[in-house]
Scaffold this motif. Structure first.
Motif, PDB file in Angstrom:
ATOM      1  N   LEU A 204     -26.873 -17.595 -23.777  1.00 15.72           N
ATOM      2  CA  LEU A 204     -26.244 -16.970 -22.603  1.00 15.72           C
ATOM      3  C   LEU A 204     -27.080 -15.781 -22.139  1.00 15.72           C
ATOM      4  O   LEU A 204     -26.592 -14.655 -22.105  1.00 15.72           O
ATOM      5  N   PRO A 205     -28.328 -16.006 -21.761  1.00  9.34           N
ATOM      6  CA  PRO A 205     -29.217 -14.864 -21.497  1.00  9.34           C
ATOM      7  C   PRO A 205     -28.767 -13.979 -20.339  1.00  9.34           C
ATOM      8  O   PRO A 205     -29.084 -12.797 -20.307  1.00  9.34           O
ATOM      9  N   HIS A 206     -27.997 -14.544 -19.396  1.00  6.98           N
ATOM     10  CA  HIS A 206     -27.646 -13.742 -18.213  1.00  6.98           C
ATOM     11  C   HIS A 206     -26.235 -13.160 -18.277  1.00  6.98           C
ATOM     12  O   HIS A 206     -25.802 -12.516 -17.333  1.00  6.98           O
TER      13      HIS A 206
ATOM     14  N   PRO B  22     -18.117 -19.706 -39.622  1.00  2.00           N
ATOM     15  CA  PRO B  22     -17.999 -18.315 -40.109  1.00  2.00           C
ATOM     16  C   PRO B  22     -18.483 -17.294 -39.075  1.00  2.00           C
ATOM     17  O   PRO B  22     -17.900 -16.219 -38.929  1.00  2.00           O
ATOM     18  N   GLN B  23     -19.546 -17.637 -38.335  1.00  2.00           N
ATOM     19  CA  GLN B  23     -20.057 -16.708 -37.312  1.00  2.00           C
ATOM     20  C   GLN B  23     -19.108 -16.665 -36.110  1.00  2.00           C
ATOM     21  O   GLN B  23     -18.822 -15.608 -35.556  1.00  2.00           O
ATOM     22  N   ARG B  24     -18.616 -17.851 -35.696  1.00  2.00           N
ATOM     23  CA  ARG B  24     -17.753 -17.898 -34.525  1.00  2.00           C
ATOM     24  C   ARG B  24     -16.474 -17.100 -34.790  1.00  2.00           C
ATOM     25  O   ARG B  24     -15.973 -16.385 -33.919  1.00  2.00           O
ATOM     26  N   ILE B  25     -15.949 -17.212 -35.993  1.00  2.00           N
ATOM     27  CA  ILE B  25     -14.680 -16.533 -36.293  1.00  2.00           C
ATOM     28  C   ILE B  25     -14.856 -15.016 -36.285  1.00  2.00           C
ATOM     29  O   ILE B  25     -13.973 -14.282 -35.845  1.00  2.00           O
TER      30      ILE B  25
ATOM     31  N   ARG C  90     -24.865 -12.912 -32.637  1.00  2.00           N
ATOM     32  CA  ARG C  90     -25.368 -12.244 -31.423  1.00  2.00           C
ATOM     33  C   ARG C  90     -26.699 -12.833 -31.003  1.00  2.00           C
ATOM     34  O   ARG C  90     -26.950 -13.071 -29.821  1.00  2.00           O
ATOM     35  N   ARG C  91     -27.559 -13.039 -31.984  1.00  2.00           N
ATOM     36  CA  ARG C  91     -28.897 -13.545 -31.657  1.00  2.00           C
ATOM     37  C   ARG C  91     -28.802 -14.934 -31.028  1.00  2.00           C
ATOM     38  O   ARG C  91     -29.424 -15.218 -30.010  1.00  2.00           O
ATOM     39  N   ARG C  92     -27.941 -15.764 -31.618  1.00  2.00           N
ATOM     40  CA  ARG C  92     -27.781 -17.129 -31.107  1.00  2.00           C
ATOM     41  C   ARG C  92     -27.165 -17.105 -29.698  1.00  2.00           C
ATOM     42  O   ARG C  92     -27.596 -17.827 -28.803  1.00  2.00           O
TER      43      ARG C  92
END
Lengths: 231, 206
Positions: free
Chosen positions: B189-191, B145-148, B182-184
């Motif tokens: 992918l911090p950079h 659900p989040q990815r979509i 976004r948080r995940r």
């Protein structure tokens, strides 16, 4: 931890709007609000940079080279079949032939539930009234023997983009296939299979077309199709 | 760089009015209108479905299922939303099922299509592919659900309200899914967007 202040609330509100600012779907008013906030908030500016990087990377994927015309011809054939069934131009033997042909061709054929239901109904009704009640008006390549000589099997064809006119002429002449209409705006031709010079049956001609590298798609048209009706 | 320069151009490239007209003609069994609609939606919906399933043939097959439903159900469309939202909603539901099946199949294969392709490409392409693969793997780690929500927002360029219609859930649910995604992704992918000045391999070896 920051206390919730009007300014912190504002920051939180903008933070939630950033994903939609980054994909350009905010209203003009919200857009201006976000831009005003971004001038003084480095945290939101960093987040926008992250979201923009994510968006740009997702868009960088190469275009998929899936030929639309071939897929379109496949779904059009499926629609033809169901429409023919709805109009009573298709009997259970045709459904069985289509299923067999699809299975023989391989590649993920799934019987449409509506079509399956119609097929089942036809089988039951045919069994009740006798097979003579459902003489097939639907032309398939395998019942061509029963057709009048002027009812040559009609098919839809899509050619590979690399094919030259000379190559196509040679291929079609060799197989006794005549183009009667097309191309449509989407590159689909309607063709008739006459007597092949080598005596091949229409089913064999269709198989030959399907295997040929210059042909992307070849499928019979169920039911009589009046010339002039666009495929 | 001004903030507006960091925004993605809108990817909703079809004309809503024209789509609606085409859909109404499809409801009247207009085959030409269907073909136009099919070809218009083919590139972006196939790519969306490919991103869900990671398999070209599956994407193609699901897209044809979607358009078959469009042919059958066009008369049910009442015009309360954009035609694209309605079509994407069908694609979402069918794509979600296919994605779950594709994920099970991928887990059984020793190499993904991406990894096999990577072995045969020149270095510059590998770099770009690595970045995409990196982002792709981060997206894969999100719950569907989040990815979509991310795919619909950043790949297809839909608004929050449109996504709520496509997915069939309240706007606040879309916002919550976006928030967690976004948080995940920031953790994974911090950079991204602000690359760190990483040392080169040669520098590390010195």
């Amino acid at each position: 931890m920051n206390q919730a202040t009007p300014s912190a609330d504002r920051h939180s509100e903008i933070w939630d709007l950033l994903p939609w600012y980054a994909n350009s779907t905010l209203s003009d008013a919200d857009q201006r609000t976000v831009e005003a906030h971004l001038e003084s908030c480095t945290e939101c500016a960093r987040e926008l940079s992250f979201l923009s990087g994510l968006s740009a990377t997702m868009h960088a994927e190469e275009a998929l080279l899936v030929p639309a015309e071939r897929s379109l011809a496949a779904v059009t054939g499926r629609i033809d079949t169901v429409e023919a069934a709805r109009q009573g131009r298709l009997d259970w033997r045709d459904v069985a032939r289509i299923v067999r042909a699809k299975l023989a061709a391989g590649g993920g054929f799934r019987l449409d539930p509506a079509l399956a239901a119609i097929a089942l109904l036809l089988i039951v009704v045919t069994a009740w009234f006798g097979s003579s009640a459902f003489e097939p008006e639907f032309r398939t390549l395998s019942n061509v023997e029963a057709q009048a000589s002027d009812a040559e099997p009609t098919i839809r064809l899509v050619f590979a983009g690399t094919a030259t006119i000379d190559e196509l002429q040679e291929l079609l002449t060799g197989l006794g296939v005549t183009l009667v209409q097309g191309p449509s705006n989407y590159g689909v031709y309607t063709a008739r299979i006459a007597a092949a010079p080598n005596g091949a049956q229409p089913v064999e001609v269709l198989d030959e077309l399907r295997r040929h590298p210059l042909v992307s798609f070849a499928e019979p048209i169920p039911g009589p199709e009046a010339p002039g009706s666009a495929p | 760089m001004p903030p507006s320069a960091m925004r993605a151009p809108s990817t909703r490239n079809s004309d809503p009015g024209e789509d609606l007209i085409l859909l109404r003609r499809v409801a009247e069994r207009d085959r030409e209108a269907f073909e136009r609609l099919y070809l218009e939606y083919h590139p972006r919906v196939i790519r969306f479905l490919y991103r869900l399933t990671r398999n070209t043939e599956t994407a193609e097959e699901v897209f044809n299922d979607v358009m078959f439903v469009v042919w059958q159900k066009a008369s049910d469309f009442r015009g309360h939303s954009r035609a694209s939202t309605w079509i994407l909603g069908i694609a979402y539901r069918k794509g979600l099922k296919a994605a779950a099946k594709a994920r099970r199949l991928r887990a059984q294969r020793p190499f993904s299509e991406l990894e096999l392709a990577t072995l045969q490409e020149p270095r510059s392409m590998v770099d770009r592919r690595e970045l995409r693969d990196w982002v792709g793997k981060a997206l894969d780690s999100l719950p569907d659900p989040q990815r979509i929500v991310i795919e619909l927002a950043y790949f297809l360029g839909h608004s929050c309200a449109e996504i709520s219609e496509i997915v069939g859930c309240p706007v606040n649910t879309v916002k919550t899914r976006m928030f967690h995604a976004r948080r995940r992704l920031r953790d994974l992918l911090p950079h991204l967007g602000a690359p760190a000045a990483s040392p080169s391999a040669a520098e590390i070896s010195e």
